[in-house]
Design a protein around this motif. Structure first.
Motif, PDB file in Angstrom:
ATOM      1  N   GLU A 157       0.867  -1.190   0.012  1.00 37.94           N
ATOM      2  CA  GLU A 157       0.042   0.152   0.117  1.00 37.94           C
ATOM      3  C   GLU A 157       0.902   1.211  -0.036  1.00 37.94           C
ATOM      4  O   GLU A 157       0.694   2.005  -0.754  1.00 37.94           O
ATOM      5  N   LEU A 158       1.833   1.328   0.573  1.00 36.71           N
ATOM      6  CA  LEU A 158       2.795   2.321   0.978  1.00 36.71           C
ATOM      7  C   LEU A 158       3.542   2.540  -0.473  1.00 36.71           C
ATOM      8  O   LEU A 158       3.757   3.744  -0.897  1.00 36.71           O
ATOM      9  N   ALA A 159       3.928   1.466  -1.168  1.00 38.63           N
ATOM     10  CA  ALA A 159       4.482   1.393  -2.482  1.00 38.63           C
ATOM     11  C   ALA A 159       3.687   2.251  -3.411  1.00 38.63           C
ATOM     12  O   ALA A 159       4.011   3.115  -4.250  1.00 38.63           O
ATOM     13  N   ALA A 160       2.618   1.728  -3.226  1.00 37.73           N
ATOM     14  CA  ALA A 160       1.296   2.382  -4.198  1.00 37.73           C
ATOM     15  C   ALA A 160       1.294   3.880  -3.931  1.00 37.73           C
ATOM     16  O   ALA A 160       1.043   4.713  -5.009  1.00 37.73           O
ATOM     17  N   GLN A 161       1.209   4.135  -2.995  1.00 34.84           N
ATOM     18  CA  GLN A 161       1.245   5.763  -2.295  1.00 34.84           C
ATOM     19  C   GLN A 161       2.302   6.355  -2.803  1.00 34.84           C
ATOM     20  O   GLN A 161       1.966   7.727  -3.379  1.00 34.84           O
ATOM     21  N   LEU A 162       3.583   5.974  -2.588  1.00 34.44           N
ATOM     22  CA  LEU A 162       4.580   6.748  -2.983  1.00 34.44           C
ATOM     23  C   LEU A 162       4.622   6.835  -4.583  1.00 34.44           C
ATOM     24  O   LEU A 162       5.164   7.818  -5.173  1.00 34.44           O
ATOM     25  N   ALA A 163       4.367   5.653  -5.368  1.00 34.85           N
ATOM     26  CA  ALA A 163       4.324   5.936  -6.790  1.00 34.85           C
ATOM     27  C   ALA A 163       3.272   6.937  -7.140  1.00 34.85           C
ATOM     28  O   ALA A 163       3.607   7.534  -8.295  1.00 34.85           O
ATOM     29  N   LEU A 164       2.089   6.934  -6.629  1.00 37.30           N
ATOM     30  CA  LEU A 164       1.152   8.206  -6.906  1.00 37.30           C
ATOM     31  C   LEU A 164       1.875   9.473  -6.613  1.00 37.30           C
ATOM     32  O   LEU A 164       1.598  10.307  -7.386  1.00 37.30           O
ATOM     33  N   LEU A 165       2.393   9.748  -5.732  1.00 39.41           N
ATOM     34  CA  LEU A 165       3.027  10.941  -5.254  1.00 39.41           C
ATOM     35  C   LEU A 165       4.234  11.239  -6.250  1.00 39.41           C
ATOM     36  O   LEU A 165       4.070  12.430  -6.832  1.00 39.41           O
ATOM     37  N   PRO A 255      15.575   8.715  -2.366  1.00 38.43           N
ATOM     38  CA  PRO A 255      14.704   8.708  -3.218  1.00 38.43           C
ATOM     39  C   PRO A 255      14.634   9.506  -4.334  1.00 38.43           C
ATOM     40  O   PRO A 255      15.207  10.685  -4.110  1.00 38.43           O
ATOM     41  N   PRO A 256      14.011   9.146  -5.641  1.00 34.56           N
ATOM     42  CA  PRO A 256      14.226  10.104  -6.556  1.00 34.56           C
ATOM     43  C   PRO A 256      13.357  11.051  -6.581  1.00 34.56           C
ATOM     44  O   PRO A 256      12.232  11.221  -5.886  1.00 34.56           O
ATOM     45  N   LEU A 257      13.672  12.300  -7.171  1.00 33.02           N
ATOM     46  CA  LEU A 257      12.656  13.638  -7.341  1.00 33.02           C
ATOM     47  C   LEU A 257      12.491  14.171  -6.039  1.00 33.02           C
ATOM     48  O   LEU A 257      11.281  14.289  -5.715  1.00 33.02           O
ATOM     49  N   VAL A 314       1.473  20.289  -5.902  1.00 34.86           N
ATOM     50  CA  VAL A 314       1.994  18.752  -5.666  1.00 34.86           C
ATOM     51  C   VAL A 314       3.524  18.913  -5.301  1.00 34.86           C
ATOM     52  O   VAL A 314       4.138  17.801  -5.201  1.00 34.86           O
ATOM     53  N   GLY A 315       4.052  19.949  -5.412  1.00 29.66           N
ATOM     54  CA  GLY A 315       5.652  19.971  -4.877  1.00 29.66           C
ATOM     55  C   GLY A 315       6.029  19.621  -3.320  1.00 29.66           C
ATOM     56  O   GLY A 315       6.211  18.623  -3.147  1.00 29.66           O
ATOM     57  N   LEU A 316       6.085  20.883  -2.758  1.00 29.62           N
ATOM     58  CA  LEU A 316       6.313  20.356  -1.497  1.00 29.62           C
ATOM     59  C   LEU A 316       5.520  19.529  -0.460  1.00 29.62           C
ATOM     60  O   LEU A 316       6.064  18.730   0.115  1.00 29.62           O
ATOM     61  N   PRO A 317       4.354  19.713  -0.647  1.00 28.90           N
ATOM     62  CA  PRO A 317       3.388  18.837   0.373  1.00 28.90           C
ATOM     63  C   PRO A 317       3.937  17.252  -0.079  1.00 28.90           C
ATOM     64  O   PRO A 317       3.871  16.049   0.581  1.00 28.90           O
ATOM     65  N   ASN A 318       4.159  17.044  -1.472  1.00 28.06           N
ATOM     66  CA  ASN A 318       4.489  15.464  -1.933  1.00 28.06           C
ATOM     67  C   ASN A 318       5.788  15.164  -1.168  1.00 28.06           C
ATOM     68  O   ASN A 318       6.124  13.845  -0.899  1.00 28.06           O
ATOM     69  N   VAL A 319       6.610  15.837  -1.253  1.00 29.64           N
ATOM     70  CA  VAL A 319       8.109  15.783  -0.746  1.00 29.64           C
ATOM     71  C   VAL A 319       8.038  15.599   0.672  1.00 29.64           C
ATOM     72  O   VAL A 319       8.636  14.497   1.176  1.00 29.64           O
ATOM     73  N   ARG A 320       7.188  16.270   1.563  1.00 30.91           N
ATOM     74  CA  ARG A 320       7.110  16.195   2.776  1.00 30.91           C
ATOM     75  C   ARG A 320       6.308  14.665   3.286  1.00 30.91           C
ATOM     76  O   ARG A 320       6.822  13.812   3.952  1.00 30.91           O
ATOM     77  N   LYS A 321       5.399  14.209   2.162  1.00 31.83           N
ATOM     78  CA  LYS A 321       4.592  12.978   2.482  1.00 31.83           C
ATOM     79  C   LYS A 321       5.496  12.086   2.305  1.00 31.83           C
ATOM     80  O   LYS A 321       5.483  10.836   2.966  1.00 31.83           O
TER      81      LYS A 321
END
Length: 356
Positions: A157-165, A255-257, A314-321
């Motif tokens: 589930e976590l991998a799917a969330q990270l892939a989405l982010l 992690p990338p990006l 989608v930039g900083l919030p995604n990095v933080r998540k």
């Protein structure tokens, strides 16, 4: 038919406990009788214990999985096994040199019945112990399997969330660059061509990396350098940039990006709105096994309210998540004022370690 390998595995697993229980029973019998009978009691106790264990294995536990076998145990089975195990154990002990208590019983039952009854009582108690012991083994094994399955499901589930982010971040730079190329085509075709060349180099570098679970800092810097080169074509002299990262940190894993959204925010919300533009500087160092990545800009700064840490961006919030999901409290993103003007965006994460 029972596989001999399963039998060996089962006995290898249970032998230490069986030896201990048999020895304790022999010691208890010796305490209530005479120390002179210690060897006889050891022979009888171990013979009975191993006889019951062997009969139970051969008759009732014929299964292909020695770990699951204890869950198939039933108390009524031991009611059948115990009498035969006791009789067989007495005979084996006699063959090994212990007194033949069964023969004494038939000759003088009034003198020997207590010994026989005590043996049966202790055997039943030991059998009850093994029932509880096997049950506990089974429950621990089942719990371990359930915990592993739960961890695997959580990781998926976590991998799917990270892939989405990550998927949300990747198109961001591409869309912006294509829009810039479109606007340059009519005004400055050679410059548009140069930007397309930079974009082509960026895509060649990124396509083999952005789907990886981790990349080196050098690979991440290659992408950021391409981004800054494209942005410098667009902004001209209004953008200056500098990358100060020690060579010994280029092999650090992350992690990338992670850096790209920070650089994009520095450009979009700091440098571009400033009339005179500004400078972007990227630095990295290590302190207490923590990798620190910082992006400095000399743009408008936090007071201008242009850095968006939440909301639809989608930039900083995604990095933080992503940092939170991957590292818990050890990974963080923070913003500081870069006096006299601008912002410092700082990422901190454990050096060369991914938690998931």
């Amino acid at each position: 038919m029972l596989d001999i390998k399963i039998l060996i595995e089962r006995w290898r697993r249970d032998l230490p406990v069986l030896l201990l229980v048999n020895t304790l029973i022999a010691g208890l019998c010796t305490l209530v009788s005479d120390i002179r009978y210690l060897l006889d009691n050891l022979l009888i106790s171990h013979s009975i214990g191993f006889s019951i264990s062997l009969l139970n294995t051969l008759i009732f536990c014929q299964t292909s999985d020695p770990i699951v076998a204890p869950s198939k145990l039933r108390p009524w089975r031991f009611i059948l096994v115990i009498p035969f195990g006791v009789l067989l154990g007495f005979k084996i002990a006699n063959w090994l040199g212990a007194p033949d208590l069964l023969a004494y019983f038939w000759v003088n039952p009034s003198q020997q019945w207590r010994g026989i009854a005590t043996a049966i009582l202790l055997t039943a108690s030991a059998t009850g112990f093994f029932i509880v012991f096997y049950r506990a083994q089974t429950y621990r094994a089942q719990l371990a399997i359930e915990q592993q399955q739960s961890a695997e499901a959580k990781q998926s589930e976590l991998a799917a969330q990270l892939a989405l982010l990550q998927a949300q971040i990747e198109p961001h730079f591409l869309f912006n660059t294509l829009a810039n190329v479109r606007s340059l085509i009519t005004r400055d075709a050679p410059l548009a061509q140069a930007m397309l060349d930079h974009l082509n180099n960026y895509l060649r570098a990124s396509l083999s990396r952005t789907r990886k679970r981790q990349v080196t800092l050098a690979e991440e810097l290659d992408l950021v350098t391409a981004l800054l080169a494209i942005s410098q074509i667009r902004l001209g002299s209004r953008l200056r940039y500098q990358i100060d990262v020690p060579a010994d940190l280029h092999a650090a894993l992350l992690p990338p990006l992670l850096l790209q959204p920070l650089v994009e925010n520095a450009l979009e919300h700091g440098i571009e709105p400033a009339v005179e533009g500004g400078e972007v500087r990227i630095v990295a160092d290590v302190a207490e096994q923590l990798l620190r990545l910082r992006v400095y800009d000399t743009g408008l700064g936090l007071d201008a309210g242009v850095i968006q840490e939440s909301g639809d961006g989608v930039g900083l919030p995604n990095v933080r998540k992503r940092l939170e999901n991957l590292y818990g409290g050890e990974g963080r993103l923070a913003l500081y004022p870069n006096l006299p003007s601008g912002v410092i965006s700082e990422i901190v994460l454990p050096l060369n370690r991914l938690n998931h």
